[in-house]
Design an enzyme around this catalytic site. Sequence first.
Site, PDB file in Angstrom:
ATOM      1  N   GLU A  43       0.849  -1.197   0.000  1.00  0.00           N
ATOM      2  CA  GLU A  43       0.000   0.000   0.000  1.00  0.00           C
ATOM      3  C   GLU A  43       0.881   1.242   0.000  1.00  0.00           C
ATOM      4  O   GLU A  43       1.576   1.519   0.968  1.00  0.00           O
ATOM      5  CB  GLU A  43      -0.908   0.007   1.241  1.00  0.00           C
ATOM      6  CG  GLU A  43      -1.748   1.258   1.347  1.00  0.00           C
ATOM      7  CD  GLU A  43      -2.373   1.445   2.708  1.00  0.00           C
ATOM      8  OE1 GLU A  43      -2.626   0.449   3.411  1.00  0.00           O
ATOM      9  OE2 GLU A  43      -2.602   2.615   3.093  1.00  0.00           O
ATOM     10  N   LYS A  54     -10.949  -1.709   6.731  1.00  0.00           N
ATOM     11  CA  LYS A  54      -9.771  -1.405   7.523  1.00  0.00           C
ATOM     12  C   LYS A  54     -10.240  -0.884   8.876  1.00  0.00           C
ATOM     13  O   LYS A  54     -11.173  -0.067   8.932  1.00  0.00           O
ATOM     14  CB  LYS A  54      -8.936  -0.325   6.811  1.00  0.00           C
ATOM     15  CG  LYS A  54      -7.682   0.035   7.554  1.00  0.00           C
ATOM     16  CD  LYS A  54      -6.794   0.901   6.742  1.00  0.00           C
ATOM     17  CE  LYS A  54      -7.182   2.365   6.874  1.00  0.00           C
ATOM     18  NZ  LYS A  54      -6.167   3.228   6.263  1.00  0.00           N
ATOM     19  N   ARG A  62       0.499  10.414   0.169  1.00  0.00           N
ATOM     20  CA  ARG A  62       0.833  11.512   1.073  1.00  0.00           C
ATOM     21  C   ARG A  62       2.019  12.325   0.569  1.00  0.00           C
ATOM     22  O   ARG A  62       2.405  13.310   1.206  1.00  0.00           O
ATOM     23  CB  ARG A  62       1.177  10.968   2.464  1.00  0.00           C
ATOM     24  CG  ARG A  62       0.058  10.172   3.107  1.00  0.00           C
ATOM     25  CD  ARG A  62       0.464   9.716   4.487  1.00  0.00           C
ATOM     26  NE  ARG A  62      -0.428   8.682   4.990  1.00  0.00           N
ATOM     27  CZ  ARG A  62      -0.159   7.956   6.067  1.00  0.00           C
ATOM     28  NH1 ARG A  62       0.965   8.141   6.732  1.00  0.00           N
ATOM     29  NH2 ARG A  62      -0.999   7.032   6.476  1.00  0.00           N
TER      30      ARG A  62
END
Length: 213
Positions: free
Chosen positions: A47, A134, A51
């Site tokens: 993943e 999640k 950002r």
Amino acid sequence: MTPEHASELTARTCQLAPVVPVLVLDDASKAEGLARALIAGGLPALEVTLRTPAALEAIAEMAKVDGGVVGAGTLLTAEDVEKAKEAGASFGVSPGATKRLLEACEANDLPLLPGAATASEAMALLERGYKTMKFFPAEAAGGAKALGSFASPLPQIRFCPTGGVSLKNAPDYLALPNTLCVGGSWVAPKDMIAAEDWAGIEALAAEAAALSR
Ligand SMILES: O=C(O)C(=O)C[C@H](O)[C@H](O)COP(=O)(O)O
């Protein structure tokens, strides 16, 4: 893509290994080496969080590496979804879930692992058809004890807890009946990425891959 189909696909991704590395990349030139080290260590699902400015290029580089399944994390907007899909992401991960984000993932055929921290958030996603989620922020939201308490009233949901998960506490989560895998950044420390310490990262990955579920 229906939420049900998305959840089937993200569940399969979560079941590739006990840990999904959560990656923050400042330099896309490190992406291929990092992916090869993590995959060699036994962690194929990757993943890459959106950002940093390098994230999308890193996803594109990692998508070329055999044996890996690369996804985009920190999905916040419809634009994030479109750009992640275009870069070659095979799945998406989000810290929470909004109607617009869910609609964008479903419309762009990007299987989403949506974030939820409470029973109400999980129920809202379940109502829409999501059964793989999640649990974030895992440690801050009560840890394995909190997540385990979801199993009785919400047995149809499976989770990937992330947020403060480490090699030390991962077994507490993996022992739960409603946990498929965990996510964490501990397997790819920024300084080791910067130093291109691929052997060291492969060792961290192998340690994580050896965790039992
Ligand atoms: O933004 C997202 O979509 C995420 O995936 C959140 C990350 O899972 C956590 O921020 C990882 O937390 P640490 O492993 O404690 O560094």
